[in-house]
Motif scaffolding. Structure first.
Motif, short mmCIF file in Angstrom:
data_model
loop_
_atom_site.label_atom_id
_atom_site.label_comp_id
_atom_site.label_asym_id
_atom_site.label_seq_id
_atom_site.Cartn_x
_atom_site.Cartn_y
_atom_site.Cartn_z
N TYR A 318 0.78 -1.24 0.00
CA TYR A 318 0.00 0.00 0.00
C TYR A 318 0.81 1.29 0.00
O TYR A 318 0.25 2.37 -0.23
CB TYR A 318 -0.95 0.01 1.20
N TRP A 319 2.12 1.21 0.22
CA TRP A 319 2.91 2.44 0.34
C TRP A 319 4.10 2.51 -0.59
O TRP A 319 4.83 3.50 -0.58
CB TRP A 319 3.34 2.64 1.80
N ALA A 320 4.33 1.49 -1.39
CA ALA A 320 5.48 1.48 -2.29
C ALA A 320 5.11 1.86 -3.72
O ALA A 320 5.91 1.69 -4.64
CB ALA A 320 6.14 0.10 -2.27
N ASP A 321 3.89 2.40 -3.90
CA ASP A 321 3.39 2.63 -5.26
C ASP A 321 3.28 4.10 -5.63
O ASP A 321 2.53 4.46 -6.55
CB ASP A 321 2.04 1.94 -5.43
N GLY A 322 3.93 4.99 -4.89
CA GLY A 322 3.93 6.39 -5.28
C GLY A 322 2.73 7.20 -4.84
O GLY A 322 2.39 8.20 -5.47
N GLY A 323 2.06 6.80 -3.78
CA GLY A 323 1.03 7.65 -3.20
C GLY A 323 -0.40 7.32 -3.54
O GLY A 323 -1.30 8.13 -3.29
N GLN A 324 -0.67 6.14 -4.10
CA GLN A 324 -2.05 5.80 -4.45
C GLN A 324 -2.93 5.67 -3.21
O GLN A 324 -4.11 6.06 -3.24
CB GLN A 324 -2.07 4.49 -5.25
N MET A 325 -2.40 5.12 -2.12
CA MET A 325 -3.19 4.99 -0.90
C MET A 325 -3.58 6.37 -0.36
O MET A 325 -4.72 6.58 0.06
CB MET A 325 -2.42 4.21 0.16
N GLU A 326 -2.65 7.31 -0.39
CA GLU A 326 -2.95 8.66 0.08
C GLU A 326 -4.06 9.30 -0.76
O GLU A 326 -5.01 9.89 -0.22
CB GLU A 326 -1.70 9.53 0.04
N LYS A 327 -3.98 9.16 -2.07
CA LYS A 327 -5.00 9.73 -2.95
C LYS A 327 -6.36 9.08 -2.69
O LYS A 327 -7.40 9.76 -2.66
CB LYS A 327 -4.60 9.53 -4.41
N HIS A 328 -6.36 7.76 -2.50
CA HIS A 328 -7.60 7.03 -2.22
C HIS A 328 -8.23 7.52 -0.92
O HIS A 328 -9.44 7.77 -0.85
CB HIS A 328 -7.29 5.53 -2.14
#
Length: 423
Positions: A318-328
């Motif tokens: 969830y955190w190694a993908d460049g910020g997708q979790m934060e955007k979600h």
């Protein structure tokens, strides 16, 4: 939904009267997956509680579960104290590469024990050791844990009273907007620090939550946090951010203080750091503060290796993908904000207001008793909610970060029905 409360059972006959959540949710829960939890009678509930913030990635997250099962099946180390293990190494390397280095955070990592209050106790002890002072400043309506050191910097009178002894060496100051904006930020604090007659012992540190969860979802402004960091720097006090409930992405970014652009001296993490609800906590601090002697602070369960495994899997997933979790998370937060705005507008005569960040929100009513009534009705509708605030006057929304748009909408509609039922 028709719910039959459990009959007099082993919970009531044997378990201590101290139990709390089960009183508001009279069901015997049996299974859970994602954003839903099911009782033994087959009733399904949408979970806006998420283990008090310990289940940011939902119940029995399949990615984390697979990693845990594989580890257990190969007879991986379960209990390791602070021994070096492959599971701990994998976590430390991943935490450094995925979380610390991209944010240029200069932290050493300490494993102080299984719970959040263990991390707070370690932070307070370290701050006093480094500065050679006893006093710690905290804030009104703060909550930092239930052990004695943590209670001394907690504001809630009911919880403090449970200590049974004087809680000393802690001094409360007004949290952001505590005085409704009528007094400049930190005016009282600064005056006490500079006045030799104030009676305030020079503090070793200041401990703060960027969003007070148990205190009523009180959100500190970024500029207030920046001013606090500057005050600590000017007055030679360490800044401790308690990110136990608001960290691990709850407010959007991995750390809740990132929005303010500050770098605390010490950070405490727990709850969702394991990702799976397994006990685990961290005390992070700048390298120059690492003045511990070997074994000076220890604990039997500070090396929970299954938690290291699920924590590593959560960071990678969830955190190694460049910020997708934060955007979600921020997108889901906007969804909640719009729903709460509509709800407060519709029921304006209730004097309702809302506040929050990311996926932590609070709905407050002019009549404090209404919050508990709303939560009770929500349970009957199949939605788990808890209250917060010194008078339990705030309905607290804390869904998992992985909740879908449809599930969140369903829960918000149930919340609206619960509010309407109490009018």
């Amino acid at each position: 939904m028709t719910i039959t409360p459990p009959a007099l059972s082993v919970f009531e006959s044997l378990e201590s009267e101290v139990r709390s959540y089960c009183r508001g949710w009279p069901a015997v829960f049996d299974r859970a997956q994602g954003a839903r939890i099911t009782d033994e009678d087959g009733h399904s509930y949408l979970d806006f509680f998420a283990g008090a913030g310990s289940l940011n990635y939902g119940h029995n997250n399949p990615v984390l579960k697979r990693a845990l099962l594989d580890y257990i099946e190969r007879d991986g180390i379960t209990h390791g104290l602070d021994m070096a293990t492959t599971a701990k190494r994998a976590f430390l390397e991943t935490f450094q590469n995925v979380i610390l280095r991209p944010r240029d955070l200069p932290y050493k990592v300490m494993f102080p024990g299984p719970t959040g209050t263990n991390a707070v106790e370690a932070a307070l002890k370290l701050a006093r050791k480094v500065k050679g002072r006893e006093s710690i400043v905290s804030f009104t309506n703060a909550f930092h844990g239930m052990s004695l050191g943590s209670l001394a910097v907690t504001g809630n009178a009911f919880k403090r009273a449970g200590a049974g002894i004087p809680l000393v060496h802690g001094t409360p100051m007004p949290f952001d907007n505590y005085l409704d904006g009528r007094v400049p930020d930190f005016l009282w604090f600064e005056r006490l620090l500079e006045d030799q007659g104030s009676g305030l012992n020079k503090p070793a540190a200041v401990i703060v939550e960027t969003v007070q969860g148990e205190g009523g979802i009180n959100v500190a402004r970024p500029e207030w946090l920046r001013a606090l960091a500057d005050l600590c720097r000017r007055r030679d006090m360490l800044l401790i951010v308690d990110d136990i409930q608001m960290g691990c992405g709850r407010t959007g970014a991995f750390f809740s203080f990132e929005e303010a652009g500050i770098v605390p001296d010490i950070v405490t993490l727990s709850k969702s750091i394991s990702g799976y609800g397994l006990p685990m906590s961290l005390c992070l601090f700048k390298g120059e503060l690492d003045v511990w002697e070997p074994g000076e602070h220890n604990g039997t369960f500070r090396g929970n290796n299954p938690a290291f495994v699920t924590a590593t899997a959560a960071l990678e997933a969830y955190w190694a993908d460049g910020g997708q979790m934060e955007k979600h998370t921020l997108a889901r937060g906007e969804q909640i904000e719009q729903a709460l705005l509509a709800l407060c507008t519709e029921h304006s005569r209730l004097g309702a207001s809302y506040r929050g960040r990311g996926l932590v929100w609070g709905l407050e009513f002019a009549d404090p008793a209404r919050a508990s009534e709303v939560c009770a009705r929500a349970f009957e509708l199949g939605l788990l909610l808890e209250t917060s605030g010194p008078k339990s006057e705030v309905v607290k929304l804390l869904p998992s970060l992985t909740i879908t748009h449809e599930e969140l909408d369903e829960g918000l509609r149930s919340l609206a029905r619960a509010v309407a039922a109490t009018v």
